[in-house]
Design an enzyme around this catalytic site. Sequence first.
Site, PDB file in Angstrom:
ATOM      1  N   LYS A  15      22.591  18.870  79.372  1.00 21.46           N
ATOM      2  CA  LYS A  15      21.619  18.656  80.448  1.00 21.46           C
ATOM      3  C   LYS A  15      20.568  19.761  80.508  1.00 21.46           C
ATOM      4  CE  LYS A  15      23.098  18.953  84.774  1.00 21.46           C
ATOM      5  NZ  LYS A  15      24.365  19.338  84.121  1.00 21.46           N
ATOM      6  N   THR A  16      20.982  21.023  80.379  1.00 21.95           N
ATOM      7  CA  THR A  16      20.022  22.125  80.442  1.00 21.95           C
ATOM      8  C   THR A  16      19.064  22.084  79.262  1.00 21.95           C
ATOM      9  OG1 THR A  16      21.532  23.548  81.693  1.00 21.95           O
ATOM     10  CG2 THR A  16      19.774  24.633  80.449  1.00 21.95           C
ATOM     11  N   LYS A  37      16.938  24.798  89.799  1.00 26.96           N
ATOM     12  CA  LYS A  37      18.389  24.716  89.631  1.00 26.96           C
ATOM     13  C   LYS A  37      18.988  25.045  90.997  1.00 26.96           C
ATOM     14  CE  LYS A  37      22.253  24.664  87.076  1.00 26.96           C
ATOM     15  NZ  LYS A  37      22.676  23.588  86.171  1.00 26.96           N
ATOM     16  N   THR A  41      26.756  27.694  88.774  1.00 32.77           N
ATOM     17  CA  THR A  41      28.142  28.115  88.929  1.00 32.77           C
ATOM     18  C   THR A  41      28.673  28.715  87.625  1.00 32.77           C
ATOM     19  OG1 THR A  41      29.066  25.963  88.285  1.00 32.77           O
ATOM     20  CG2 THR A  41      28.530  26.278  90.618  1.00 32.77           C
ATOM     21  N   GLU A 109      17.486  20.149  88.164  1.00 29.10           N
ATOM     22  CA  GLU A 109      18.692  20.032  87.333  1.00 29.10           C
ATOM     23  C   GLU A 109      19.948  20.229  88.173  1.00 29.10           C
ATOM     24  OE1 GLU A 109      21.184  22.151  83.780  1.00 29.10           O
ATOM     25  OE2 GLU A 109      19.121  22.821  84.128  1.00 29.10           O
ATOM     26  N   GLY A 110      20.764  19.208  88.226  1.00 29.94           N
ATOM     27  CA  GLY A 110      22.001  19.285  88.980  1.00 29.94           C
ATOM     28  C   GLY A 110      23.089  20.059  88.257  1.00 29.94           C
ATOM     29  N   GLY A 170      22.118  14.053  74.958  1.00 28.98           N
ATOM     30  CA  GLY A 170      21.786  15.466  74.988  1.00 28.98           C
ATOM     31  C   GLY A 170      22.215  16.282  73.789  1.00 28.98           C
ATOM     32  N   GLY A 202      23.117  21.677  68.999  1.00 29.60           N
ATOM     33  CA  GLY A 202      22.745  23.007  68.534  1.00 29.60           C
ATOM     34  C   GLY A 202      21.291  23.353  68.725  1.00 29.60           C
TER      35      GLY A 202
END
Length: 240
Positions: A15-16, A37, A41, A109-110, A170, A202
């Site tokens: 996702k990131t 963001k 966590t 972004e969750g 992703g 990657g």
Amino acid sequence: MTMLVMTGTGTGVGKTITTAAIAALAADGGQRVAVLKPAQTGVRPDEPGDLADVRRLAGDVTTLELRRYPDPLSPEAAARRSGLPTLDPGEIARAAADLDTGHDLTLIEGAGGLLVRFDATGASLADVAWSLGSLVIIVAEAGLGTLNATALTAEVATKRGLTVAGVIIGAWPAEPDLAALSNLEDLPVAAGAPLLGVLPAGLGETSRDEFLTAARGGLSPWFGGEFDPELFAGCASAGK
């Protein structure tokens, strides 16, 4: 002004990197880009988080993190363990709206999936997307098991009045198996939305120039890229 909510079918789905790729293309096209963001966590205050990767890969974009919790848990559980304040959708929506006033594209972004809890009331990224009226992008895995997770995410989004704009894989493996190849056709059906990109596994380890080139090839023209799902599927199957 455009806002997109980036959610995943789980953790570790890319996702990131996908958020950074969309941001990189938009910034390269001259857009003013912000990435929010709400909750980071599993990262200590002195460690780089997801937004450090976004800045490294996407370049000149605005980033904002609202909360950081050291334990690698959901934001609600991590806040409870640490004794730090939780988040509520209103705070996130206000931060996103503020960013949106000065930017052409704001990406939110969750943490994990669409229904991961921000606080004890069960508030989630779905509530943020609804309050903002934002389109949702689902970032999914490539292989076996991804169809159910994608379908569940899309169904919840639809029932909550959200619009899923598309699904992006992703982290496409270097040697895709039968399930991954089949999912190129089946993921859009599960999501009820088009396949808007496939990014190679990657990708986060590449240089900024290499990242931008891969983002352009791996993302749909909807984001300013050149990705063609039918052409990709044909080439991937031929390579297999």
